[in-house]
Each structure stands twice: as structure tokens, then as C-alpha cells.
Design a protein around this motif. Structure first.
Motif, PDB file in Angstrom:
ATOM      1  N   VAL A  39       0.837  -1.196   0.000  1.00  7.11           N
ATOM      2  CA  VAL A  39       0.000   0.000   0.000  1.00  7.11           C
ATOM      3  C   VAL A  39       0.875   1.251   0.000  1.00  7.11           C
ATOM      4  CG1 VAL A  39      -1.684   1.332   1.334  1.00  7.11           C
ATOM      5  CG2 VAL A  39      -1.947  -1.152   1.112  1.00  7.11           C
ATOM      6  N   ALA A  40       1.923   1.251   0.819  1.00  3.04           N
ATOM      7  CA  ALA A  40       2.838   2.400   0.861  1.00  3.04           C
ATOM      8  C   ALA A  40       3.549   2.564  -0.483  1.00  3.04           C
ATOM      9  CB  ALA A  40       3.860   2.196   1.979  1.00  3.04           C
ATOM     10  N   GLN A  41       3.951   1.437  -1.080  1.00  6.71           N
ATOM     11  CA  GLN A  41       4.626   1.470  -2.383  1.00  6.71           C
ATOM     12  C   GLN A  41       3.698   2.038  -3.456  1.00  6.71           C
ATOM     13  OE1 GLN A  41       6.529  -2.290  -3.744  1.00  6.71           O
ATOM     14  NE2 GLN A  41       5.200  -2.075  -5.535  1.00  6.71           N
ATOM     15  N   THR A  42       2.440   1.618  -3.443  1.00  4.48           N
ATOM     16  CA  THR A  42       1.463   2.122  -4.421  1.00  4.48           C
ATOM     17  C   THR A  42       1.194   3.609  -4.203  1.00  4.48           C
ATOM     18  OG1 THR A  42       0.452  -0.085  -4.419  1.00  4.48           O
ATOM     19  CG2 THR A  42      -0.818   1.697  -5.401  1.00  4.48           C
ATOM     20  N   TRP A  43       1.119   3.990  -2.951  1.00  6.25           N
ATOM     21  CA  TRP A  43       0.920   5.418  -2.621  1.00  6.25           C
ATOM     22  C   TRP A  43       2.057   6.263  -3.192  1.00  6.25           C
ATOM     23  CZ3 TRP A  43      -3.098   7.651   0.348  1.00  6.25           C
ATOM     24  CH2 TRP A  43      -2.933   9.010   0.639  1.00  6.25           C
ATOM     25  N   LEU A  44       3.294   5.811  -2.998  1.00  9.66           N
ATOM     26  CA  LEU A  44       4.450   6.543  -3.513  1.00  9.66           C
ATOM     27  C   LEU A  44       4.429   6.587  -5.036  1.00  9.66           C
ATOM     28  CD1 LEU A  44       7.253   5.147  -1.161  1.00  9.66           C
ATOM     29  CD2 LEU A  44       6.425   7.507  -1.226  1.00  9.66           C
ATOM     30  N   LEU A  45       4.107   5.446  -5.666  1.00  6.38           N
ATOM     31  CA  LEU A  45       4.093   5.383  -7.130  1.00  6.38           C
ATOM     32  C   LEU A  45       3.012   6.301  -7.707  1.00  6.38           C
ATOM     33  CD1 LEU A  45       5.237   4.108  -9.696  1.00  6.38           C
ATOM     34  CD2 LEU A  45       3.647   2.200  -9.379  1.00  6.38           C
ATOM     35  N   ALA A  46       1.805   6.276  -7.121  1.00  2.00           N
ATOM     36  CA  ALA A  46       0.722   7.130  -7.600  1.00  2.00           C
ATOM     37  C   ALA A  46       1.054   8.602  -7.373  1.00  2.00           C
ATOM     38  CB  ALA A  46      -0.578   6.758  -6.893  1.00  2.00           C
ATOM     39  N   SER A  47       1.703   8.907  -6.255  1.00  2.00           N
ATOM     40  CA  SER A  47       2.105  10.298  -5.963  1.00  2.00           C
ATOM     41  C   SER A  47       3.124  10.789  -6.976  1.00  2.00           C
ATOM     42  CB  SER A  47       2.684  10.387  -4.546  1.00  2.00           C
ATOM     43  OG  SER A  47       1.713  10.031  -3.583  1.00  2.00           O
ATOM     44  N   LEU A  48       4.090   9.919  -7.315  1.00  2.00           N
ATOM     45  CA  LEU A  48       5.118  10.297  -8.301  1.00  2.00           C
ATOM     46  C   LEU A  48       4.485  10.574  -9.662  1.00  2.00           C
ATOM     47  CD1 LEU A  48       8.009   7.797  -7.414  1.00  2.00           C
ATOM     48  CD2 LEU A  48       8.147  10.298  -7.373  1.00  2.00           C
TER      49      LEU A  48
END
Length: 586
Positions: A39-48
């Protein structure tokens, strides 16, 4: 296979997980941690992606997010590696645990049950069928928990951003397990049929291999080759049936997963076009929300897809467990005992009254038998093949149940401590078992404690010291007794029986397969055994019968005569046996 039987086997499989409970919990804990990192990884990817595409942020300002993203990738890869190691250890530990149960059961049931199946069937049970349980514990059981935990974690992350996306996931998720179960029911039957066919093939192949010389002599190799080819073809067909079910299961799961992800993609597409306006919360319909939900959508269904893929392992495990549980549930003669201790002096006194030996299925194998074997006596058991001699031996060894009374030193054997009783028994059969190892290892087989002086004395009394001095006690004996002759192996068995210092000596035609010289040497060794033992011997040798204190003559499952050689040789069935024996010799 009936559904009730499948449920029982699944419950049994789950009950076996106690030795690996900690490892399973650790596996699930690591997988849950991996889902949080996801979830944290997806959050970072979507934010980028949102920052680069919509906000046009400078790449240098996004370096911390890139670093965090790579850390998440590395952590998830490391956790996956550890989980695979733990899963393998779980499967390995459980396989060893279940194989120990099977070996202990084999030890408990004895030859009466073991001889009812071919060696190939037992090999399949111990190897192939236990091996088929590995993935159930290594993959399916942890995945069963993760198929609930991981989707819940993702739903908790998605619902605050877009309730419509969360609702789509929630409503479409049950489709995967429903079709998985429907396909899995048929897969269990296919797996069981595959295991049965493999057991049949293994049995046929091993039996034909053992009898290859006989088949060649009678020119039956071509016919048996066709039989093995047919069994192999049957196994190929059942294997392909199992694979068909596995591929069908994967195709069904992929189809419904793709449909579910496509529905979500259509929802976000129409939302961005302004055609759909429901589902948006405070965050609004931003690129970040769309990317975050769409990237997590496949991960939401992935645990369910993995469970569907591993459902085949569940079916295979249930099919394999059917044969294992059938064997482990076999009732043994020792299960009804109350473990009353028998008082042992030296030799034992055995008395039977209306004793009926029972098969493992509970069927009578003999007529009611009444006899007494006094302590320190030498008793011979005589009768043609099928008379019930071996059944009586198996009852004395505690491998078969019985009706009536059988007392050892006044204690009913059915109530006695069978393990302690067997430690008082020394056995010499027609084909003594010599394991791979040294001569000394085979002499001390069965945890025999003996000094060097006692070993030398036993070898001397067994007429074996001459060849053991030449070969050396550390000389290696290979599988099948290779390294010593048949006569030497028999004399080593006699020495081992002497070292055991048991109260009862059971002899099953110990000279049947020997030449005249070896026979005389073994008989000299047996005659040297003093009356500190009670001896019961199955034999047809006239000299053995003449030196016996009493003879029990069996015919069609009953004792028809009892007495000494001089009394019995004059008339009756024993006299007929003697006449036939003399005619055969002439």
C-alpha cells in the motif's frame, strides 16, 4: 469422493499443523507486513505519477519518493524470499512428521497387515502421497489466511479515497472463490484417482521387476510388458485429467479477475470524462486516486487468484490424505491394551483357552485353540501351509487381535504392555533381516546392549565366530544381506537372538533355505540354546520334532493333536504327515 469424506480429510490435514504452527503464523505475519508495504509502495508510485504528469514537479524534488519506492521494492522481495524459505521448511517438517506416523503405524500393525499390500503400494504411500502434502502446508494454508487479510488491508486503503472503487472490489471478490470451489470439488476426485493409479503402477512394476527371472524362464516378458504399458497409459490419462482441472481453474480465475479489473477501469475512464460523478470523496477524482485504485486492483485479486492456483494443491493433498488416513486409522492389536505389566523371571509360561486369531478386518483365521507351553520347554508347531501356524505366531507377537484367552505368566496378553512383551521375544525366521551396515550393527539390532565378551560368546554358540573372525565385526553388509552367505546370515540371526536374552524364542523354519552343511551348523547353534528360554518352533524336520518336549499339530485352523513325538507318530494326522514326508524324501 463424498463431500463428508472430503471435509473429514481436510479437517485431518489442518489438525496435523501443530508442529509448524509458529512457522505458519510467522509466514502470515510477514505476508501481512508485505501487504502494508505494498500500500505504501502504491501510494508513492501514484504520488510520483501525479506529481510528474499533473503538477510537473521537478525530478530532483521527488528523489525521496524514488528512494522510498526502491526501498519498498527491496523489502517486499526480501520478505518474499523469507516466506518461501519458511514455506519450504513447513512442508518439509510436516512430511517428516507424517512419515514418522506412518512408520510407527507400520511397526504397530506388523506383517499381517503389511503383507496384504505390495511393496510398491507402500513405497507410493510413503513417498509420492506424503510428497503431495507439501504444497498444502507450504502454500495453501498460509494463502487461505492471506486471501482474507490482504484484500481487507487494500479495502481499508481504497474506501477513504473512492467508495465506488472499493464497492466494485467488494462485490466482485466472491466470484473468484465460488468458481474456485466448484472446480476444486472435481479436482479432488481426479487427484485421488491419480494417486490410486500411481499406487497400482508402482506395485505392478516392482513385482514384475522382482520376478523378472521367472518371467523370462516362462517366456512371459512380452505379456507383462503390455500390462505395464496399460498401467502407464492409465496413469498418463489420470495425470492429464488432473492437469486439465488445474488449467481450467486458472483460466476461470483469470477470466473473472480480468472482468473485475476491467469494470473498475471503465468506471474511472467514464469518471475522468465527466460521465460518472458518484463515488468521489473529499480527495476528488484526481489522477492520484485513479492510479492508486487501479494499481491496487490487481493486487486485491492476486491473493484470491493465488488461492485458486493453490486450491489444486488442496485437492491433491485431500486425494493423497485419503490413503494415508485409511492406513493410520487401521486399528491395531495394541490399541485395546491396558498396559498391564507381565512379571518376567526367565522363561515364560504360555496358556491359551479357546483362542481364535482374528484378521485385521476382524474375521476368524483359526478355530478355537486350547494349549499350554510350559516355561523352559521346546515346543514344535506342525501343519501344512494354511493351517494357521503363522496366524498363531502373529497373535503371540501382538500383531493380531484375538478372541478367547491367551495368558503370558498368568496375564492376559490383550491387556498387557505389548512393547515390553516384544522386548522379551527373540525371533529367527526363514530369511533373517540383515540391514546395510556392519556385522556388529546387525548383531545389536533392536537396541541390544551387550559387552564384547557377550558378543563373542553368542557368536561361539551360534557357530558364527569362525567366519566373523575372518571378516571382522566391522565388515560391511550391503542391502539384501550381500557380503555373507545365506547360512552365515542365519547363524548371525541366531547369535542376535542369543544376545537379545529374551524369555521367548520364536523360530519359523530357520533352516528351510539352507544346504545340508549350513543346516547342521544352524541346528547345532539352536540346540545349544538352554532352557532359560521358552522355545516355539515351526518346523517339519523329523530330528527337530524328536527333540521337542511337545508337538502341536495344526490342521485347517485347529489343533488336532498334542503330545510327544513317540506318542503322535503312531496314528492320526501327524502320522500321515510323517509318511508323506518320508515318501517325499525317498
Amino acid at each position: 469422493m463424498e463431500k463428508s469424506r472430503q471435509k473429514y480429510l481436510f479437517k485431518w490435514l489442518r489438525s496435523q499443523q501443530k508442529p509448524i504452527k509458529k512457522e505458519l503464523n510467522l509466514n502470515i505475519l510477514l505476508a501481512t507486513l508485505s501487504s502494508l508495504i505494498l500500500v505504501a509502495q502504491t501510494w508513492l508510485l501514484a504520488s510520483l505519477l501525479h506529481a510528474l504528469i499533473i503538477e510537473h514537479s521537478a525530478r530532483s524534488a521527488l528523489i525521496p519518493q524514488f528512494i522510498g519506492l526502491f526501498i519498498c521494492f527491496a523489502l517486499r522481495a526480501g520478505i518474499l524470499y523469507i516466506r518461501e524459505k519458511i514455506g519450504f521448511k513447513c512442508g518439509q517438517k510436516l512430511r517428516n512428521f507424517i512419515r514418522r506416523q506412518i512408520l510407527e503405524k507400520i511397526h504397530a500393525v506388523g506383517p499381517a497387515v503389511i503383507n496384504g499390500k505390495s511393496a510398491g503400494s507402500w513405497a507410493t504411500l510413503m513417498l509420492e502421497q506424503v510428497e503431495n502434502l507439501h504444497n498444502f502446508y507450504a502454500r495453501y494454508l498460509p494463502q487461505q489466511m492471506l486471501s482474507v487479510i490482504v484484500p481487507c488491508v487494500i479495502l481499508i486503503a481504497v474506501f477513504p479515497l473512492n467508495w465506488a472503487a472499493g464497492l466494485i472490489m467488494l462485490l466482485t471478490a466472491p466470484l473468484v472463490p465460488v468458481f474456485m470451489i466448484l472446480v476444486g470439488i472435481a479436482a479432488a476426485d481426479k487427484s485421488q484417482r491419480n494417486m490410486d493409479t500411481l499406487a497400482k503402477l508402482s506395485a505392478q512394476f516392482l513385482d514384475r521387476l522382482r520376478g523378472l527371472e521367472t518371467l523370462r524362464l516362462f517366456d512371459r516378458t512380452s505379456e507383462q510388458t503390455r500390462h505395464i504399458e496399460q498401467a502407464t497409459e492409465d496413469f498418463r490419462k489420470t495425470t492429464m485429467d488432473v492437469l486439465k482441472m488445474a488449467f481450467l481453474s486458472s483460466a476461470v480465475l483469470e477470466f473473472f479477475t480480468s472482468i473485475s479489473i476491467a469494470v473498475m477501469a471503465v468506471y474511472f475512464g467514464f469518471s475522468y470524462l465527466g460521465q460518472i460523478e458518484f463515488g468521489q470523496l473529499s480527495a476528488g477524482m484526481t489522477l492520484f486516486v485513479g492510479f492508486f485504485c487501479l494499481i491496487l486492483a490487481p493486487e486485491f485479486y492476486q491473493p484470491l487468484r493465488d488461492l485458486g492456483a493453490y486450491y489444486h494443491d488442496r485437492s491433491a493433498a485431500i486425494g493423497a490424505a485419503d490413503a494415508i488416513v485409511n492406513f493410520l486409522d487401521t486399528e491395531t492389536a495394541s490399541q485395546r491394551r491396558q498396559n498391564i505389566q507381565i512379571l518376567y523371571k526367565s522363561a515364560v509360561d504360555i496358556s491359551a483357552e479357546n483362542l481364535v486369531a482374528l484378521s485385521p478386518q476382524g474375521k476368524p483365521l483359526t478355530q478355537p485353540l486350547t494349549f499350554r507351553i510350559p516355561a523352559g520347554s521346546h515346543t514344535a508347531l506342525v501343519g501344512q501351509s494354511g493351517a494357521g501356524k503363522t496366524s498363531l505366531m502373529n497373535v503371540l507377537l501382538g500383531f493380531l487381535n484375538y478372541e478367547g484367552s491367551l495368558k503370558i505368566n498368568g496375564v492376559e496378553l490383550s491387556q498387557a504392555d505389548i512393547a515390553a512383551w516384544r522386548r522379551q521375544i527373540a525371533w529367527v525366521g526363514q530369511n533373517p533381516l540383515l540391514l546395510h551396515g556392519s556385522i556388529l550393527d546387525n548383531l545389536l539390532l533392536g537396541d541390544i546392549q551387550a559387552t564384547q565378551a557377550e558378543i563373542d560368546a553368542a557368536l561361539q554358540r551360534a557357530n558364527a565366530k569362525e567366519f566373523t573372525d575372518k571378516l571382522g565385526l566391522n565388515s560391511e553388509i550391503k542391502d539384501g544381506g550381500l557380503g555373507v552367505s545365506v547360512g552365515q546370515a542365519q547363524r548371525l540371526a541366531v547369535a542376535r537372538a542369543l544376545l537379545r536374552k529374551g524369555s521367548l524364542l520364536l523360530l519359523d523354519e530357520p533352516t528351510a533355505s539352507l544346504d545340508a552343511q549350513s543346516e547342521n551348523q544352524v541346528l547345532q547353534a539352536l540346540n545349544a540354546i538352554d532352557h532359560a528360554h521358552t522355545t516355539l518352533m515351526i518346523t517339519h524336520r523329523i530330528e527337530d520334532l524328536k527333540h521337542s518336549d511337545q508337538i502341536l499339530v495344526m490342521r485347517q485352523g485347529q489343533i488336532v493333536q498334542q503330545g510327544r513325538f513317540e506318542e503322535l507318530s503312531r496314528q492320526g494326522y501327524f502320522a500321515e504327515l510323517l509318511n508323506r514326508r518320508n515318501q517325499d524324501i525317498q
